[in-house]
Design a protein around this motif. Structure first.
Motif, PDB file in Angstrom:
ATOM      1  N   LEU A 167       0.868  -1.330  -0.045  1.00 43.51           N
ATOM      2  CA  LEU A 167       0.073  -0.090   0.259  1.00 43.51           C
ATOM      3  C   LEU A 167       0.788   1.141  -0.111  1.00 43.51           C
ATOM      4  O   LEU A 167       0.446   2.021  -0.729  1.00 43.51           O
ATOM      5  N   ALA A 257      -3.757   4.611   1.864  1.00 46.60           N
ATOM      6  CA  ALA A 257      -4.927   3.635   1.457  1.00 46.60           C
ATOM      7  C   ALA A 257      -5.812   4.263   0.454  1.00 46.60           C
ATOM      8  O   ALA A 257      -6.121   3.562  -0.788  1.00 46.60           O
ATOM      9  N   VAL A 305      -3.972  -5.807   0.364  1.00 40.16           N
ATOM     10  CA  VAL A 305      -4.309  -5.581   1.561  1.00 40.16           C
ATOM     11  C   VAL A 305      -3.829  -7.112   2.341  1.00 40.16           C
ATOM     12  O   VAL A 305      -3.245  -6.959   3.307  1.00 40.16           O
ATOM     13  N   GLY A 353      -4.256   1.541   8.672  1.00 38.51           N
ATOM     14  CA  GLY A 353      -4.211   1.616   7.260  1.00 38.51           C
ATOM     15  C   GLY A 353      -4.903   0.415   6.433  1.00 38.51           C
ATOM     16  O   GLY A 353      -5.595   0.900   5.559  1.00 38.51           O
ATOM     17  N   ALA A 357      -8.170   0.362   4.230  1.00 43.74           N
ATOM     18  CA  ALA A 357      -7.860  -0.224   2.922  1.00 43.74           C
ATOM     19  C   ALA A 357      -9.129  -1.365   2.767  1.00 43.74           C
ATOM     20  O   ALA A 357      -9.890  -1.242   1.586  1.00 43.74           O
TER      21      ALA A 357
END
Length: 372
Positions: A167, A257, A305, A353, A357
């Protein structure tokens, strides 16, 4: 949401199975060939390494990936955006020189190297996503123009985000200089009077007539006109226009993200992470500290992710290397099973994050680890 598959291979080799060969076998098993690459422009998003840093991804892996993509009929190019701070990658001229010095060039990689946001970091496109934190992330134009994104990430620590994974490679790395300002800062830029030379470049190119030269021949900002676009920071070569206030780690990771979502929007994508030379800080520094854990392996997935989560879990489960910063900070503690990145950087929050995401549809934190 169902779990995603993350494919993993260790670093054991044999005469017939070198590490680049194992990487190729891994990404094929993970399904990279399911993407229709024929005639498509493929942005191979990576980090070329700040000069002096030795922990960056070895170019041999990149060359193997490009050879695979070429064989599938793609038009690949290696790419990254310029940095917000001064250094060896703050403009395209120095950035390309740094890439060549670290082994990323057309001869070694079998494809061209393109700096995504142009000579001075101003060549970008706003990708509208209407995010909670960023409405229209500012992404390097070459990456926006690509048809497919393949990321190759050196997984390591980071002093602001906790760790640098897929990411961050996509969200922070693909952001233009103005985009990086939006990611890092919680306020508008400021003028450092001591560093300002009065050259007037920021005045000339401010699209909002917010910057002027004062009687002291130094720039100043009219904040009622300033929209925080970061153009002055991008153009100043003297560190006269700089960040004012840094954002929190949690907000930074959520912004990353959203920027990653903008990078991948409407594009087929695939991701590879290298859990080796896991330094405490990112490859943006001109040096790298000793690795905090042993080299573990290579992981790949369509889900960025799940891939970040799997890599973080593998690092959590790993032992700490003697002589590393982490071992020195916790000399008598058993750290297997503990979050190594929070131990190194206690004020960071990487999980925020990944949660964000997943919330915005980039993937899931649930995964199945498949060993290849």
């Amino acid at each position: 949401m169902e779990s995603s598959k993350v494919y993993f291979t260790n670093l054991r080799t044999s005469p017939s199975s070198s590490l680049p060969v194992k990487m190729e076998r891994l990404v094929k098993r993970a399904g990279i060939e399911r993407i229709d690459f024929k005639g498509q422009f493929v942005a191979v998003k990576m980090h070329f390494g700040e000069p002096g840093n030795m922990a960056y991804l070895r170019p041999n892996y990149v060359a193997k990936m490009v050879t695979l993509l070429n064989g599938l009929g793609a038009k690949p190019f290696l790419t990254d955006s310029n940095t917000l701070y001064s250094g060896g990658r703050s403009n395209a001229v120095d950035h390309l020189a740094s890439a060549v010095a670290n082994g990323f060039n057309p001869l070694s990689a079998n494809c061209n190297v393109i700096v995504a946001d142009g000579v001075k970091g101003t060549d970008c496109r706003e990708v509208v996503i209407d995010g909670e934190f960023c409405k229209a992330p500012k992404i390097g134009a070459a990456i926006v123009d690509a048809d497919i994104v393949v990321s190759m990430t050196h997984f390591k620590g980071h002093e602001q985000s906790g760790f640098g994974g897929v990411l961050k490679n996509l969200g922070m790395g693909a952001a233009s200089v103005a985009g990086k300002l939006e990611l890092h800062s919680s306020s508008q830029p400021k003028i450092d009077k001591e560093e300002c030379t009065g050259c007037g470049i920021c005045v000339k190119y401010c699209a909002h007539d917010a910057i002027h030269l004062g009687d002291d021949k130094k720039a100043f900002i009219e904040y009622d006109k300033c929209v925080g676009c970061g153009q002055c920071v991008a153009l100043c070569q003297y560190e006269g226009a700089v960040l004012d206030k840094w954002d929190t780690s949690e907000r930074l990771n959520c912004k990353i993200a959203e920027y990653a979502k903008a990078v991948l929007l409407g594009k087929p994508h695939f991701h590879v992470s290298f859990i080796m030379d896991v330094s405490p800080e990112c490859d943006c520094w001109n040096h790298n500290d000793a690795a905090i854990i042993p080299n573990l392996g290579i992981a790949a997935s369509f889900d960025p992710v799940a891939l970040d989560q799997a890599c973080a879990d593998l690092v959590t489960q790993a032992p700490v290397l003697s002589g590393s910063r982490l071992a020195e900070k916790h000399p008598h503690e058993h750290l297997e099973g503990q979050d190594k990145f929070r131990l190194v950087h206690p004020n960071t929050n990487w999980a925020a994050g990944l949660d964000h995401a997943a919330k915005i549809g980039l993937g899931t934190r649930k995964y199945e680890l498949v060993t290849v």
